[in-house]
Design a protein around this motif. Structure first.
Motif, PDB file in Angstrom:
ATOM      1  N   ASN A   1       0.848  -1.186   0.000  1.00  0.00           N
ATOM      2  CA  ASN A   1       0.000   0.000   0.000  1.00  0.00           C
ATOM      3  C   ASN A   1       0.886   1.241   0.000  1.00  0.00           C
ATOM      4  N   PRO A   2       0.882   2.035  -1.084  1.00  0.00           N
ATOM      5  CA  PRO A   2       1.800   3.169  -1.187  1.00  0.00           C
ATOM      6  C   PRO A   2       1.254   4.472  -0.613  1.00  0.00           C
ATOM      7  N   VAL A   3       0.108   4.434   0.060  1.00  0.00           N
ATOM      8  CA  VAL A   3      -0.563   5.646   0.512  1.00  0.00           C
ATOM      9  C   VAL A   3       0.219   6.337   1.626  1.00  0.00           C
ATOM     10  N   ASN A   4       0.173   7.676   1.655  1.00  0.00           N
ATOM     11  CA  ASN A   4       0.608   8.442   2.817  1.00  0.00           C
ATOM     12  C   ASN A   4      -0.558   8.515   3.806  1.00  0.00           C
ATOM     13  N   PHE A   5      -0.236   8.719   5.083  1.00  0.00           N
ATOM     14  CA  PHE A   5      -1.306   8.933   6.056  1.00  0.00           C
ATOM     15  C   PHE A   5      -1.317  10.412   6.416  1.00  0.00           C
ATOM     16  N   VAL A   6      -2.455  11.053   6.150  1.00  0.00           N
ATOM     17  CA  VAL A   6      -2.587  12.489   6.377  1.00  0.00           C
ATOM     18  C   VAL A   6      -2.752  12.770   7.865  1.00  0.00           C
ATOM     19  N   THR A   7      -1.854  13.576   8.402  1.00  0.00           N
ATOM     20  CA  THR A   7      -1.924  13.977   9.806  1.00  0.00           C
ATOM     21  C   THR A   7      -2.693  15.275   9.969  1.00  0.00           C
ATOM     22  N   TYR A   8      -2.291  16.302   9.236  1.00  0.00           N
ATOM     23  CA  TYR A   8      -2.966  17.597   9.275  1.00  0.00           C
ATOM     24  C   TYR A   8      -3.239  18.050   7.842  1.00  0.00           C
ATOM     25  N   ARG A   9      -4.425  18.559   7.599  1.00  0.00           N
ATOM     26  CA  ARG A   9      -4.708  19.182   6.307  1.00  0.00           C
ATOM     27  C   ARG A   9      -5.581  20.412   6.506  1.00  0.00           C
ATOM     28  N   TYR A  10      -5.677  21.203   5.457  1.00  0.00           N
ATOM     29  CA  TYR A  10      -6.265  22.540   5.571  1.00  0.00           C
ATOM     30  C   TYR A  10      -7.754  22.505   5.928  1.00  0.00           C
ATOM     31  N   ALA A  11      -8.467  21.489   5.493  1.00  0.00           N
ATOM     32  CA  ALA A  11      -9.888  21.398   5.862  1.00  0.00           C
ATOM     33  C   ALA A  11     -10.052  21.312   7.370  1.00  0.00           C
ATOM     34  N   ASP A  12      -9.177  20.566   8.012  1.00  0.00           N
ATOM     35  CA  ASP A  12      -9.163  20.465   9.477  1.00  0.00           C
ATOM     36  C   ASP A  12      -8.951  21.854  10.080  1.00  0.00           C
ATOM     37  N   ALA A  13      -8.002  22.606   9.520  1.00  0.00           N
ATOM     38  CA  ALA A  13      -7.716  23.955  10.022  1.00  0.00           C
ATOM     39  C   ALA A  13      -8.921  24.869   9.862  1.00  0.00           C
ATOM     40  N   LEU A  14      -9.567  24.827   8.700  1.00  0.00           N
ATOM     41  CA  LEU A  14     -10.729  25.686   8.468  1.00  0.00           C
ATOM     42  C   LEU A  14     -11.853  25.383   9.457  1.00  0.00           C
ATOM     43  N   LEU A  15     -12.088  24.113   9.717  1.00  0.00           N
ATOM     44  CA  LEU A  15     -13.172  23.749  10.623  1.00  0.00           C
ATOM     45  C   LEU A  15     -12.841  24.113  12.067  1.00  0.00           C
ATOM     46  N   MET A  16     -11.582  23.965  12.465  1.00  0.00           N
ATOM     47  CA  MET A  16     -11.201  24.420  13.801  1.00  0.00           C
ATOM     48  C   MET A  16     -11.304  25.943  13.897  1.00  0.00           C
ATOM     49  N   TYR A  17     -10.902  26.624  12.849  1.00  0.00           N
ATOM     50  CA  TYR A  17     -10.988  28.083  12.835  1.00  0.00           C
ATOM     51  C   TYR A  17     -12.447  28.529  12.980  1.00  0.00           C
TER      52      TYR A  17
END
Length: 492
Positions: free
Chosen positions: A351-367
């Motif tokens: 499985n060559p996938v990266n695991f996303v830790t932080y992304r901008y959608a998370d930031a927008l929703l926290m904001y």
């Protein structure tokens, strides 16, 4: 430098490295490094810092999903009457685990191993000369970020924990590190280390260094800490800084997880993989539902597969027309499975996938959430929420909307709207349980979820399932026994 071998226990670290070195007088063999003479130059500091990344990555592969998702209402397991060998893991989902549960111990041990490695990288760093002083600041900031990150996970999961900020070389020192108040760990380590990361990490990362921490990652960690502590003004200021760093939502939600589009415009931090180098995530071996052969995951299912499967409640949380549902959830022969990170490289059979830790959608929703906590109504908060919804193909939510499902008419309504949006936007990314904890909703949500699960699984659900919703994990049994720690309430 040839190879590096790192061994860490929960409290003490011994490092052995084989290397070519200048002739000096050492108390140990000249082809080995020990705690007092490593790291001693820039290259060795980099190796020590990379070892922290490796430890963090291992948590994403084996530990974090069990507590960020599996322990929440997002995922559960497919019961296999013919193989009950995974009972201890299943008990995490149903809140029937005991303090000697292997996963509870592993999360603790792996986190302290990461802390030990961060302490090791930091111990001699001030005295080491770097070719570029900015790189020295960057390496120090990376180590401090990860130390704060490991501790942030620990205090949210276990509460008061030992605070270790130096290299401990002897098990006999263990008893001197007793549990410290969570408030002290936040004030004395997590916040200062996260602030140091924000100050010292670069705003951008070059292509050759993709996967390294940037200022955006530091800001995300600090913002989430502030949100957890309900310091919403501080979180708001922190997230405002992040929006100036050039991140944007991917036009296509699925691109965030596609291995051919790694580290895209929405990515703030990803745990990297490289199938050609044998560096991949192996969690799909446990996630693939048993008895499905290679029909879901070409790597194949086994009799203990079927962990971290999306619950009916999560699936029903997606609105009609939500593009994220098909990216997140798959179905085979009426068996639901989590497909967001399901990819396959036939040439490497991995499985060559990266695991996303932080992304901008998370930031927008926290904001948006922080703005709502400061005042309601807030036009900017609505805008940020609706940016995420628009990308998902959904209509805007507004105040006094004539469609009840789209109406947000109070601060409390907005809180629930953000909670729901974060759930479906970030499903499978290890946020759900931590969101429920910080909003104080864990017990209520999980009690309702437990009632649903009992109705859906009357013949297979465990005895006492969901009867004791504990927001803190047990202090691992052996740790409590060995070091005399008081056990968290409600645990045996």
């Amino acid at each position: 430098m040839k190879t590096k071998h790192i061994f860490t226990s929960i409290f003490f670290v011994m490092i052995g490295l084989s290397a070519c070195k200048k002739e000096k007088t050492y108390l140990d063999p000249t082809n080995n490094y020990s705690y007092y003479n490593f790291p001693e130059n820039e290259d060795q500091v980099n190796q020590a810092v990379v070892a922290i990344y490796t430890q963090a990555r291992s948590l994403y592969n084996a530990d974090l999903w069990q507590f960020g998702e599996f322990r929440s209402d997002n995922t559960s397991f497919r019961y296999n009457p013919n193989d009950r060998g995974g009972l201890n893991t299943e008990q995490l989902d149903e809140f029937t685990a005991l303090s000697d549960n292997g996963s509870i111990n592993a999360m603790w041990a792996d986190s302290y191993n990461g802390i030990a490695k961060a302490n090791y990288a930091l111990q001699n760093l001030d005295a080491i000369t770097f070719r570029d002083p900015a790189v020295k600041t960057q390496r120090q900031s990376e180590a401090k970020f990860w130390r704060a990150w490991f501790y942030f996970n620990l205090v949210r999961l276990y509460g008061d924990v030992p605070l270790v900020t130096k290299v401990v070389i002897s098990p006999s020192e263990g008893p001197t590190y007793q549990r410290e108040a969570t408030s002290k760990i936040y004030s004395d380590l997590i916040i200062p280390d996260a602030m140091a990361a924000v100050s010292g990490l670069p705003p951008t990362i070059g292509t050759s260094d993709k996967g390294r921490l940037s200022k955006g990652a530091g800001l995300m960690l600090l913002a989430e800490v502030y949100m957890t502590l309900k310091r919403f003004d501080d979180a708001n200021t922190t997230l405002q800084q992040l929006t100036t760093l050039g991140y944007s939502l991917d036009a296509n939600y699925a691109d965030n997880f596609d291995p051919t589009k790694k580290n895209g415009p929405e990515s703030i931090l990803e745990m990297q993989s490289d199938a050609t180098q044998g560096i991949t995530f192996g969690f799909y071996g446990a996630w693939t539902p048993y008895a499905t052969g290679a029909n879901i995951y070409p790597g194949g299912s086994n009799s203990r597969g079927g962990l971290n499967q999306p619950t009916k409640d999560l699936i029903n949380s997606y609105e009609t027309g939500d593009k994220r549902k098909a990216v997140t959830v798959g179905t085979y022969n009426n068996i639901d499975y989590l497909k967001k990170f399901l990819y396959w490289d036939a040439s490497t059979r991995a499985n060559p996938v990266n695991f996303v830790t932080y992304r901008y959608a998370d930031a927008l929703l926290m904001y948006a959430e922080s703005l709502n906590e400061i005042s309601f109504p807030n036009a900017q908060a609505f805008s940020m929420l609706n940016q995420v919804r628009t990308r998902a193909g959904l209509p805007n939510k507004t105040q006094a909307n004539i469609i009840p499902a789209l109406a947000i008419n109070s601060q409390a309504d907005f809180r629930l709207a953000i909670e729901k949006e974060r759930r479906v936007e970030l499903a499978g990314e290890n946020h759900r349980w931590f969101d429920l904890l910080r909003t104080g909703r864990a017990v209520a949500v999980m009690t309702a979820h437990g009632a649903q699960e009992k109705a859906l699984k009357p013949t297979t659900i465990g005895s006492g399932a969901y009867d004791n919703i504990r927001t803190l994990l047990a202090i691992p049994f052996r740790q409590a026994q060995q070091y005399g720690y008081a056990q968290n309430p409600g645990w045996e």
